[in-house]
Scaffold this active site. Sequence first.
Site, mmCIF file in Angstrom:
data_model
loop_
_atom_site.group_PDB
_atom_site.id
_atom_site.type_symbol
_atom_site.label_atom_id
_atom_site.label_comp_id
_atom_site.label_asym_id
_atom_site.label_seq_id
_atom_site.Cartn_x
_atom_site.Cartn_y
_atom_site.Cartn_z
ATOM 1 N N CYS A 94 15.676 3.273 2.320
ATOM 2 C CA CYS A 94 15.628 3.919 1.004
ATOM 3 C C CYS A 94 16.984 4.486 0.605
ATOM 4 C CB CYS A 94 14.560 5.017 1.009
ATOM 5 S SG CYS A 94 13.003 4.437 1.694
ATOM 6 N N THR A 110 -6.312 -5.986 12.934
ATOM 7 C CA THR A 110 -6.334 -7.284 12.235
ATOM 8 C C THR A 110 -7.598 -8.052 12.639
ATOM 9 O OG1 THR A 110 -5.216 -8.447 14.005
ATOM 10 C CG2 THR A 110 -3.806 -7.387 12.364
ATOM 11 N N ASP A 157 4.533 -2.849 5.037
ATOM 12 C CA ASP A 157 4.654 -3.767 3.895
ATOM 13 C C ASP A 157 3.928 -5.093 4.109
ATOM 14 O OD1 ASP A 157 6.305 -1.903 2.786
ATOM 15 O OD2 ASP A 157 8.126 -3.112 2.816
#
Length: 826
Positions: free
Chosen positions: A43, A274, A284
């Site tokens: 960032c 998962t 992300d």
Amino acid sequence: MERVLIIGGVAGGATTAARLRRNREDLEIILFEKGNDISYANCGLPYYIGGEIKERDALFVQTPDAFGKKFNIDVRVRNEVTNIDTSAKIVTVRNIETGEEYNEIYDKLVLSPGALPVLPPIQGITLDKVFTLRNVSDTDKIKNELEKREIKKAVVVGAGFIGLEMAENLHNLGIRTSIVELGPQVMPPLDFEIASVIHQHIKMKNVELFLNDGVAKFEEKGDGITVTLGSGKTIYADMVVLSIGVRANNELAKKSGIKVGATGGIEVNSYLQTSDENVYAVGDAIEFENPIIKKNVITYLAGPANKQGRIAADNIAFGNKREYKGAINTAIAKVFDMTAASTGVCEKALDRNGMDRATVITHSGSHAGYYPGALQMSMKIIFDKETGRVFGGQIAGYEGVDKRIDLLATVVKNGGTIYDLQEIEHAYAPPYSSAKDPVNIAGFAAENIIEGRLNVVNWYDVAKFKERNALIMDVRTDEEFKIDRIPGAVNVPLDTVRERISEFDKEKEILIYCGVGLRGYIASRIFIQNGFTKVYNLNGGLKTYENCIVEQSNVDIFVNEKAADAKELLSNPAENLSEAKRDNVKKLVVDACGLQCPGPIMKLKSAADEMQAGDLLEIKASDPGFYKDSESWCRVTGNKLVSIESEKGVIKAVIEKGGNVGKADKKDVSYDEKTIVVFSDDLDRALASFVIANGAASMGKKVTMFFTFWGLNVVKKTASVPVEKDMMGKMFGWMLPSSSKELKLSKMNMMGLGTKMMRDRMNTKKVDSLEKMIDAAMKNGVKFIGCQMSMDIMGVKAEELLDGVEIGGVASYLERAEQSNVNLFI
Ligand code: FAD
């Protein structure tokens, strides 16, 4: 020993690793990162490029060595996991340095491989002057380019949060920067009303902005690169930074048979597991159900990645106990002097998902107006019409945006309503807020809508109201109305509404507006309580309307170096003093910061009233509309705008009293307007006037028609209006045509036969009637002014003229005529 392997060593991966270790000393943890660094601040990358962050080392929250030692983790940078065998629970790793491939077994595996920049197949996208920004090595490449060569001109492709941060940082390095965006607005999570505030700010900063135009190709040219846009326009640059978006890095998961969802993100359950129970995924790369629209989305933000890492680590360490509830996409970015922020779901997204909603747009001060330094923020709240649940909010402003967006985010995240917004008990003292904070105000305004106390319409509805021939009523002061208004509006200042209320027709739709919506709300309440049911208030007032209808792009400013010239022109007051003696000029300083409209203009006027010709006035205001208003005010009043600049949300204008008297200053005048004086009430002459007016309006010109003497008969209402008249007024009334329908031809009238023939002939030839032409002119934004003096003489009352005809003196006409390059007398 139980073994946990983690793929990806930045936001999600590093957090998972650290939390796992804090949870359990007994685990063996290996962290694989294909890049050189772990746990760095992505960032902060744009700010390091721009020099705001001075030291490269500051970007690294941890070095691999220090992190490894502190947490007893085997950190392997430059090691890429190339395969996962989920049935054998083995990963294959390639050591990038040596090329060696090896396997590692696991008990649990965590995927945090992040996202990849989108690189569409555009010709030239791989040229070495086209850069992307995702990690430290991308940053080093850009930084190196900036140091190695003289970069004068850069193009940023993509106007998302990161694209805009890059544009600002390049601009701050003195580089002429162009932003190219395929969509109609910057920052997709914002709705257009809030994005348009940012567009206007970018324009003010002399950054080029292309909207609705994508890149068709990149081509090398000499030491630089040409960027050809879809529109055919070509921009030359020394370098290009691509920021067109990212996609989930899902290749490894796909290859290993781990399920990937419709958005391309790895599917996980609420424990962040998962489709394979031994594999968790965060960041992300995953998709997760958005709690508002109830559909899976990918959130490309650091906060959620970190929080998910913590949850996944706890579930791996202690069994699946902690559930992730989904992100509401709270995001914030600095855009030059402004801050833009959003939380929850925007109106566009609700639309796409077929969800009904209402919105409210407010413009409030960052703190109490009477305490110095208050700056305006524009806020939009989106909520459920029935329950009041807040779906989302967006803010653009200069100060205090972060705190308000966090308040909104807390309400949205907890499924709160607009009633919760009203009840937020914020810390208040004048330097920080107002007794009613902007979020409380948004809640109050939203309640008025839900409870049916107010009908709100939006900027894009104005055209529909005009088509329906509604009365557009401006309830601001006369001073404000003179400067600017919605074409066709009539001015009924709020303070006069009660005494004039009997003038208005209860059956007619009335669209009320003021500067920001507050006075419009008060006026609406007066009408509604007097039995008017078709009364509507413009959401966000004229400020939002104007932000949305003005030009959003800022193109071609570097052609002939226009931007630099404009900046110099406005930043050198001494050179711009007209007749004023440069020494010994009396200068009055006025602070109008914190005042909302009409405060700054009223302050400007009263200060100017006290001054002598040649004196200077330096006035500061924080109302963003003052930038435009002060220019218009000077133009209208014959004063001279010596300089104007905007710095951190404060607009500083220097004005020379009387500096424009008797001369049209070419810099302030568009010379693209047309004025027509309609003196005659002959049908043929009236027709000619409207043919010209409509033609010019359709070519985008501003047209003003000034109806004087007999010309007033052209714009009288067809239906007779009962009005009080004196004897002479009554006599004129009997003798003159009562409306356009009674006009006669100047020649061949033949006792009315010629006029009838002309009207029939026009009908057969499919030429619009005069009445249709008048209507079209109104809809085309042609300004109608009725001459006050002729009306007085002939006893014509304002009520007899068509709605939308403004009453004005010769000064109103002359002011428009001075800006025109065509002025006809018919
Ligand atoms: P990342 O942090 O991207 O980490 C993924 C890592 O996995 C990468 O280092 C990659 O090299 C590694 N990797 C991938 N595949 C493999 C493999 N097969 N083997 C080994 N390693 C692998 N978010 C905000 O909330 N606010 C901001 O202001 C903000 N600004 C940003 C500015 C920039 C310039 C960028 C690029 C991002 C910004 N973000 C911001 C987004 C934020 O950084 C990400 O959302 C966050 O880092 C996601 O974390 P992650 O762990 O999923 O992925």
